[in-house]
Scaffold this motif. Structure first.
Motif, PDB file in Angstrom:
ATOM      1  N   PRO A  83      20.168  24.904  78.672  1.00  0.00           N
ATOM      2  CA  PRO A  83      21.465  24.102  79.474  1.00  0.00           C
ATOM      3  C   PRO A  83      21.855  24.343  80.584  1.00  0.00           C
ATOM      4  O   PRO A  83      21.550  25.273  81.240  1.00  0.00           O
ATOM      5  N   THR A  84      22.667  23.453  80.826  1.00  0.00           N
ATOM      6  CA  THR A  84      22.884  23.619  82.165  1.00  0.00           C
ATOM      7  C   THR A  84      24.579  24.409  82.668  1.00  0.00           C
ATOM      8  O   THR A  84      25.172  24.264  81.269  1.00  0.00           O
ATOM      9  N   GLU A  85      24.879  24.426  83.051  1.00  0.00           N
ATOM     10  CA  GLU A  85      26.416  25.628  83.517  1.00  0.00           C
ATOM     11  C   GLU A  85      27.472  24.514  83.425  1.00  0.00           C
ATOM     12  O   GLU A  85      27.468  23.254  83.879  1.00  0.00           O
ATOM     13  N   SER A  86      28.440  24.614  82.192  1.00  0.00           N
ATOM     14  CA  SER A  86      29.475  23.392  82.319  1.00  0.00           C
ATOM     15  C   SER A  86      30.678  23.836  83.580  1.00  0.00           C
ATOM     16  O   SER A  86      30.915  24.701  84.277  1.00  0.00           O
ATOM     17  N   SER A  87      31.437  22.772  83.307  1.00  0.00           N
ATOM     18  CA  SER A  87      32.204  23.093  84.310  1.00  0.00           C
ATOM     19  C   SER A  87      33.484  23.592  83.782  1.00  0.00           C
ATOM     20  O   SER A  87      33.824  23.865  83.271  1.00  0.00           O
TER      21      SER A  87
ATOM     22  N   ILE B  25      31.464  14.854  77.133  1.00  0.00           N
ATOM     23  CA  ILE B  25      30.017  15.591  77.343  1.00  0.00           C
ATOM     24  C   ILE B  25      29.838  15.220  78.956  1.00  0.00           C
ATOM     25  O   ILE B  25      29.010  16.585  78.655  1.00  0.00           O
ATOM     26  N   ARG B  26      30.331  14.904  79.747  1.00  0.00           N
ATOM     27  CA  ARG B  26      30.100  14.750  80.850  1.00  0.00           C
ATOM     28  C   ARG B  26      30.680  16.325  81.748  1.00  0.00           C
ATOM     29  O   ARG B  26      30.368  17.059  82.230  1.00  0.00           O
ATOM     30  N   GLN B  27      32.292  16.107  80.670  1.00  0.00           N
ATOM     31  CA  GLN B  27      32.469  17.734  81.057  1.00  0.00           C
ATOM     32  C   GLN B  27      32.067  18.980  81.240  1.00  0.00           C
ATOM     33  O   GLN B  27      31.890  19.871  81.957  1.00  0.00           O
ATOM     34  N   TRP B  28      30.721  18.542  80.023  1.00  0.00           N
ATOM     35  CA  TRP B  28      30.509  19.724  79.820  1.00  0.00           C
ATOM     36  C   TRP B  28      28.430  20.336  80.013  1.00  0.00           C
ATOM     37  O   TRP B  28      28.651  20.996  79.997  1.00  0.00           O
ATOM     38  N   ASN B  29      28.328  18.948  80.420  1.00  0.00           N
ATOM     39  CA  ASN B  29      27.147  18.847  81.212  1.00  0.00           C
ATOM     40  C   ASN B  29      26.050  18.959  80.249  1.00  0.00           C
ATOM     41  O   ASN B  29      24.930  19.936  80.621  1.00  0.00           O
TER      42      ASN B  29
ATOM     43  N   SER C 203      21.573  16.164  72.102  1.00  0.00           N
ATOM     44  CA  SER C 203      22.223  15.952  70.620  1.00  0.00           C
ATOM     45  C   SER C 203      22.126  17.065  70.148  1.00  0.00           C
ATOM     46  O   SER C 203      20.651  18.252  70.384  1.00  0.00           O
ATOM     47  N   GLY C 204      23.195  17.728  69.712  1.00  0.00           N
ATOM     48  CA  GLY C 204      22.684  19.432  69.049  1.00  0.00           C
ATOM     49  C   GLY C 204      23.332  20.300  69.805  1.00  0.00           C
ATOM     50  O   GLY C 204      23.086  22.014  69.255  1.00  0.00           O
ATOM     51  N   HIS C 205      23.504  20.223  70.874  1.00  0.00           N
ATOM     52  CA  HIS C 205      23.959  21.353  72.068  1.00  0.00           C
ATOM     53  C   HIS C 205      25.060  22.155  71.810  1.00  0.00           C
ATOM     54  O   HIS C 205      26.306  21.387  71.378  1.00  0.00           O
ATOM     55  N   VAL C 206      25.311  23.747  71.118  1.00  0.00           N
ATOM     56  CA  VAL C 206      26.009  24.119  70.966  1.00  0.00           C
ATOM     57  C   VAL C 206      27.098  25.230  72.084  1.00  0.00           C
ATOM     58  O   VAL C 206      25.904  26.089  72.275  1.00  0.00           O
TER      59      VAL C 206
END
Lengths: 627, 198
Positions: free
Chosen positions: B38-42, B130-134, B138-141
């Protein structure tokens, strides 16, 4: 050695063993070798036969089992392929990239990878059934299918039971090595994924590098029981094969024995049939022989009847001969008497012819001529005075003639009486047939001697009688007389032929024991050679020039018929002979077997008239009494 | 000679078979493990989550037609009820631009989401959230701690479509139990949202 190096070493070892098994499975099967050895089974002992047959049956059963399980797994491979595709299509048909869907990689995996996994096992099932490498390949494929299905179902723990189910199914092979192969694949799968994709199995951080061993241990846990089951199954198969082999070998042995017994029985039957045929031939021959014997018996019976008839005729002839002999004697005696009568008659005729009756007639005529002058005649005539002398002389003559005639007439009368006696005696003994009457043996002997007439004395033969007074017996007088006349006649002839001066015949009568009367006629004539003694009673044997050879034969037969016997004894030629006639004193012994006299049985010179009942008649010999 | 040929052919088949299997397995594994860290979320997105009343806020991003996400939903459904923490679950369901909600609700994945307890489903048409959370797959928690920080971000499956214990599940649960997780960022295995903005 690091864990990885050790793992690689184990892997290489497994690959090497798999290669060896592959090569071994491609070589001729043990069962085939057993089949090849089948031709040599006849040379093996039963135990070896059982072992070879057991191995062959075991291999056959195992091959059949492996073939069956191979086919089941072949079908399962196809089924799993479709199952995999179905699962993939159902669970993960598509993969999405945003709003765009694509066929999910699981579908491709189920179709392509599943097809690849199933392809080689199906090929091997079709073209290498029951081969070792086939079932090991199936084991590998089944383990791979477990992994694939687990993957296709998203790693559901329930799908892991496919591994255990597959192992149990593989245990149907009853080959624990297959379980090892499948388990090894599972372990290797976990190991490799644990090495290169650890997160796919255990997670990178949490799982220990040896956790695959724990997973494999559970597989091993099941394998322990499955391997035991396989071993037991193999033992059962081998035991079943052993029992069947024992049964087959036993059956084969029994069948072989049955065949052998059948062959023996067949040979025995053939031998029996042959023996029966031979027996039948022998029976036919025997029947023919029986027929021949019956024919011969009939012929012999006929011959016997003919012989008996001839014997009867012989007896009749003998009796007739005896009667002829007796008649000859009678006629001879009568002839002799008639000679005397003739002489007496001639004397009487001569005396009558020489009688002085003519002179008396002349004297009477002279007196008649001188009837008137008788005085003158007696006184004057010269012839007168001669009358007295004439009458004296006539008286003397007539007296002489009277006495002579009287004597001749007396002799004539005696001779006529003698003839009368001879004729009467002849009439007395000339009756035919066998009539048993009371016989006084001394008188009979005298009669026999009388029948011989005055031959003995006239021929200078002294006849001596030594007759003991015996009580009368009951017998056939005619036969006894016939025998005695024959014996006397033979004795007379023997004595006549002898050069001896003191010709003598001795006739004796005495008892032998309390049952037999013995009449012996002995002579000092020409005697009998010893070699002829045994033939003297044989029919047709004679020493006389004019003999017929049935006199003594008939005498011996007659003696037998009377219950007695007739034997002969001679010291040899020139030493005379003695014929001994033994007659039962009492009736009822008429069928006593004739035998040589016991007193003379050791005397080689004594010949028995008859030695045995059956051989009696043919052996009877006879000295002829021919005259 | 014939036997050797057969052996060689058979050996060739084995080699072909084995190599094919290795190739296929590698392809499947590559796909299965095709995941992204995962990449860092906004910060906006994180700040929005901080307004929630729950101690922990669990966000799960789901492509409704991604079969791999079923494993993520299964893991959540199995683990979250056993978690004593005060948490809230929000499922962000992607709806492509131009598609209505029925496009998303007629799938098994969405049905599974509906069965998740205490879960609020939010349709993200066009992938704004989804874009907001980067988020890429699918299945990303994402687990937001009570302090508003992102305590866990990543996948909670071993691979694509594989439920069960994994580094993600363990880390998520430890975060929720306020324990030190083995990892705060775990790769996510699932279908990509493939948004142009990502």
């Amino acid at each position: 050695m690091s864990d990885y190096q050790r793992a690689i070493h184990v892997l290489l070892t497994i690959v090497r063993k798999a290669w060896l098994q592959l090569v071994a499975s491609s070589s001729p099967r043990a069962g085939d070798r057993c089949i090849d050895k089948e031709s040599s089974m006849n040379r093996c002992d039963p135990q070896e036969l059982i072992e070879e047959r057991e191995q062959r049956l075991y291999e056959t059963a195992r091959r059949r089992l492996h073939t069956t399980i191979d086919r089941m797994f072949g079908g399962l491979m196809v089924l799993q392929w479709f199952l995999g595709m179905g699962l993939a299509l159902f669970i993960t048909p598509l993969t999405w990239i945003g709003g765009i869907a694509e066929l999910h990689i699981h579908v491709w995996a189920a179709v392509v990878l599943g097809g690849i996994i199933s392809s080689l096992p199906v090929y091997l099932v079709c073209f290498h059934p029951a081969a070792t490498h086939t079932r090991h390949t199936i084991a590998v494929a089944q383990a791979l299918w477990s992994a694939l299905l687990i993957h296709l179902t998203g790693g559901r723990i329930e799908t892991h039971f496919h591994v255990f189910g597959s192992l149990a199914f593989l245990a149907f092979y009853r080959d624990w090595r297959v379980l090892i192969t499948a388990s090894a694949v599972v372990a290797i799968d976990h190991f490799l994924r644990g090495v290169w994709w650890p997160q796919s199995v255990f997670g990178v951080v949490l799982a220990s590098p040896y956790r695959w061993i724990e997973h494999a241990a559970w597989v091993v846990f099941e394998d322990i029981f499955l391997v035991a089951s396989c071993v037991w199954g193999q033992r059962e198969m081998r035991e079943a094969a052993r029992r069947q082999a024992q049964l087959e070998v036993t059956n084969a042995t029994i069948e072989q024995q049955i065949a052998q017994r059948t062959e023996d029985l067949r040979r025995a039957t053939e031998a029996l049939e042959k023996a029966n045929a031979n027996l039948q031939q022998e029976a036919d021959k025997l029947a023919a022989t029986n027929t021949s014997l019956e024919k011969e018996i009939r012929q012999r019976e006929k011959a016997e009847r003919e012989r008996m008839a001839a014997q009867q005729q012989l007896l009749e002839a003998s009796r007739a001969a005896g009667m002829a002999e007796m008649a000859t004697g009678v006629l001879h005696n009568v002839g002799n008497v008639l000679n005397s009568v003739n002489v007496s008659v001639e004397i009487l005729l001569d005396q009558v012819g020489q009688s002085q009756l003519g002179n008396l007639e002349k004297a009477v005529d002279l007196l008649n001529a001188h009837r008137d002058d008788l005085a003158h005649f007696f006184t004057v005539d010269p012839r007168g005075p001669k009358w007295i002398e004439f009458l004296n002389r006539l008286k003397d003559r007539l007296n002489y003639e009277q006495s002579s005639w009287k004597a001749e007439l007396v002799a004539l009368s005696e001779n006529v009486g003698h003839i009368k006696e001879i004729v009467a005696m002849q009439q007395n003994y000339a009756r035919a047939g066998s009539v048993r009457t009371t016989v006084e043996l001394p008188k009979l002997i005298d009669d026999a001697i009388k029948s011989m007439g005055s031959h003995f004395a006239e021929q200078g033969i002294e006849l001596v009688r030594e007759l003991d007074p015996l009580p009368p017996i009951t017998s056939d007088k005619n036969k006894l007389l016939q025998i005695l006349i024959n014996l006397l006649s033979n004795a007379r002839d023997a004595v006549k032929e002898s050069d001896r001066v003191d010709k003598a015949i001795n006739v004796s009568l005495h008892c032998s024991g309390h049952e037999m009367a013995v009449i012996e006629v002995s002579d000092n004539g020409i005697g009998i050679a010893k070699d002829k003694l045994t033939q003297i009673f044989r029919y047709g044997f004679t020493t006389k020039k004019k003999g017929h050879g049935f006199g003594l034969h008939s005498c011996a037969l007659a003696a037998k018929e009377l219950g007695g016997e007739l034997t002969v004894h001679s010291e040899g030629p020139g030493k005379g002979a003695t014929f001994r006639l033994k007659i039962p004193l009492f009736d009822g012994t008429s069928h006593q077997t004739l035998s040589a006299d016991s007193k003379s049985s050791n005397d080689a010179a004594i010949a028995p008239a008859v030695t045995a009942e059956g051989a009696a008649l043919p052996n009877i010999t006879a000295a002829t009494i021919d005259s | 000679m014939k036997r050797q040929v057969r052996l060689i052919v058979l050996l060739g088949l084995y080699v072909l078979w084995g190599s094919s299997i290795v190739w296929g397995v590698s392809r499947v594994l590559n796909y299965s493990f095709s995941g992204d860290y995962p990449t860092e979320s906004s910060p906006d997105a994180v700040g929005e989550m901080a307004t929630s009343t729950a101690d922990f806020h669990v966000l799960v991003f789901v492509h409704p037609k991604c079969p791999c996400s079923m494993a993520t939903i299964d893991n959540l459904g199995r683990l979250l009820p056993r978690c004593p923490a005060n948490y809230a679950v929000t499922a962000i369901v992607f709806v492509p631009e131009g598609k209505d909600k029925e496009w998303a609700t007629e799938t098994a994945t969405f049905a599974a989401l509906e069965r998740l307890p205490h879960t609020r489903i939010e349709f993200d048409t066009g992938g704004t959230r989804i874009r907001q959370w980067n988020v890429r797959r699918s299945g990303h928690v994402i687990v937001k701690a009570p302090d508003g920080s992102v305590a866990f971000s990543g996948g909670i499956t071993l691979e694509r479509g594989h439920a069960g214990e994994s580094l993600g599940t363990v880390s998520m649960m430890r975060v929720l139990m306020q324990q030190s997780p083995p990892a705060r960022a775990v790769p996510v295995f699932g279908c990509t949202f493939s948004l142009d903005s990502l």
